[in-house]
Motif scaffolding. Sequence first.
Motif, mmCIF file in Angstrom:
data_model
loop_
_atom_site.group_PDB
_atom_site.id
_atom_site.type_symbol
_atom_site.label_atom_id
_atom_site.label_comp_id
_atom_site.label_asym_id
_atom_site.label_seq_id
_atom_site.Cartn_x
_atom_site.Cartn_y
_atom_site.Cartn_z
ATOM 1 N N ALA A 29 71.823 51.071 19.835
ATOM 2 C CA ALA A 29 72.889 50.301 19.745
ATOM 3 C C ALA A 29 72.119 48.824 19.594
ATOM 4 O O ALA A 29 72.904 47.880 19.107
ATOM 5 C CB ALA A 29 73.780 50.345 20.969
ATOM 6 N N GLN A 30 70.884 48.438 20.351
ATOM 7 C CA GLN A 30 70.384 47.198 20.221
ATOM 8 C C GLN A 30 70.091 46.753 18.930
ATOM 9 O O GLN A 30 70.234 45.646 18.498
ATOM 10 C CB GLN A 30 69.233 47.076 21.194
ATOM 11 N N ALA A 31 69.323 47.486 18.054
ATOM 12 C CA ALA A 31 68.904 47.379 16.733
ATOM 13 C C ALA A 31 70.119 47.256 16.078
ATOM 14 O O ALA A 31 70.230 46.119 15.041
ATOM 15 C CB ALA A 31 68.371 48.512 16.098
ATOM 16 N N ALA A 32 71.276 47.771 16.023
ATOM 17 C CA ALA A 32 72.632 47.787 15.380
ATOM 18 C C ALA A 32 73.200 46.235 15.579
ATOM 19 O O ALA A 32 73.490 45.567 14.839
ATOM 20 C CB ALA A 32 73.684 48.823 15.573
ATOM 21 N N SER A 33 73.291 45.827 16.792
ATOM 22 C CA SER A 33 73.693 44.692 17.155
ATOM 23 C C SER A 33 72.957 43.406 16.718
ATOM 24 O O SER A 33 73.641 42.569 16.152
ATOM 25 C CB SER A 33 73.884 44.556 18.767
ATOM 26 N N LEU A 34 71.644 43.727 16.884
ATOM 27 C CA LEU A 34 70.856 42.509 16.335
ATOM 28 C C LEU A 34 71.076 42.267 14.978
ATOM 29 O O LEU A 34 70.846 41.235 14.270
ATOM 30 C CB LEU A 34 69.375 43.163 16.535
ATOM 31 N N LEU A 35 71.151 43.433 14.076
ATOM 32 C CA LEU A 35 71.313 43.343 12.782
ATOM 33 C C LEU A 35 72.524 43.248 12.271
ATOM 34 O O LEU A 35 72.801 43.247 11.078
ATOM 35 C CB LEU A 35 70.758 44.724 11.995
ATOM 36 N N GLY A 36 73.625 43.082 13.055
ATOM 37 C CA GLY A 36 75.075 43.036 12.775
ATOM 38 C C GLY A 36 75.743 44.279 12.299
ATOM 39 O O GLY A 36 76.632 44.043 11.638
ATOM 40 N N LEU A 37 75.310 45.462 12.236
ATOM 41 C CA LEU A 37 75.974 46.589 11.673
ATOM 42 C C LEU A 37 76.224 47.608 13.007
ATOM 43 O O LEU A 37 75.527 47.410 14.046
ATOM 44 C CB LEU A 37 74.840 47.236 10.892
ATOM 45 N N ALA A 38 76.927 48.656 12.643
ATOM 46 C CA ALA A 38 76.952 49.777 13.639
ATOM 47 C C ALA A 38 75.839 50.702 13.465
ATOM 48 O O ALA A 38 75.289 50.861 12.390
ATOM 49 C CB ALA A 38 78.467 50.478 13.315
ATOM 50 N N SER A 39 75.606 51.329 14.455
ATOM 51 C CA SER A 39 74.580 52.348 14.463
ATOM 52 C C SER A 39 74.573 53.327 13.398
ATOM 53 O O SER A 39 73.667 53.868 12.567
ATOM 54 C CB SER A 39 74.513 53.100 15.931
ATOM 55 N N ASP A 92 75.975 52.838 10.609
ATOM 56 C CA ASP A 92 75.938 52.277 9.313
ATOM 57 C C ASP A 92 74.525 52.465 8.937
ATOM 58 O O ASP A 92 74.255 52.203 7.876
ATOM 59 C CB ASP A 92 76.820 50.956 9.147
ATOM 60 N N LEU A 93 73.644 52.133 10.133
ATOM 61 C CA LEU A 93 72.149 52.071 9.551
ATOM 62 C C LEU A 93 71.525 53.247 9.220
ATOM 63 O O LEU A 93 70.704 53.353 8.543
ATOM 64 C CB LEU A 93 71.584 51.730 11.011
#
Length: 180
Positions: A80-90, A92-93
């Motif tokens: 979740a932290q990576a998704a938040s940092l990149l502005g996407l949903a987990s 979606d990544l």
Amino acid sequence: TLVRYLALDLGRDGKVIALGRDLSRFANLQQRLLYAQQEVEREHMRTRQTEALYRLLFNVSAEAILIVDAGSRRIVEANAQAASLLGLASLDLAGQTLGKLFQAESRDALTLLLNESARADTVKLRSADGRHTLLAAATPFRQDRAAMLLVRLSPMRQETHAENDGALKLVRVLNRIPDA
């Protein structure tokens, strides 16, 4: 001793012949099979518990983490932290190519990082939307005979260039130190 008998009527004089077969070997084999099945079930339970712990640690980690297939460079998992940092949903990544998440001028540094990840250098990347400058480090590992990369992302604070260079050098040194 376990014996199975078969009785055959000979038809004369009421005589019967009984044939016996020792089944203790089969009973032993069945018992060993049962023990083996129970051990497999116990091992499966331990594996599920370990995986649950991994999932928990992966998702509650304060660090932004991407699990990337080393060959295809596609994201297998993201917390979740990576998704938040990149502005996407987990969700979606997952399945996206890692390079698409960063601006074109950052892709050369990203490629170098992923190709030489055994050195554990840290590189500076700019997100595709241009809103974030990130520090990225990659660590190779194997999972199910596949080469994978654990990519750690952290936001870069807005500091002076001298402080950035010092912090980047410190991160590089720390990444080269073996874990205790």
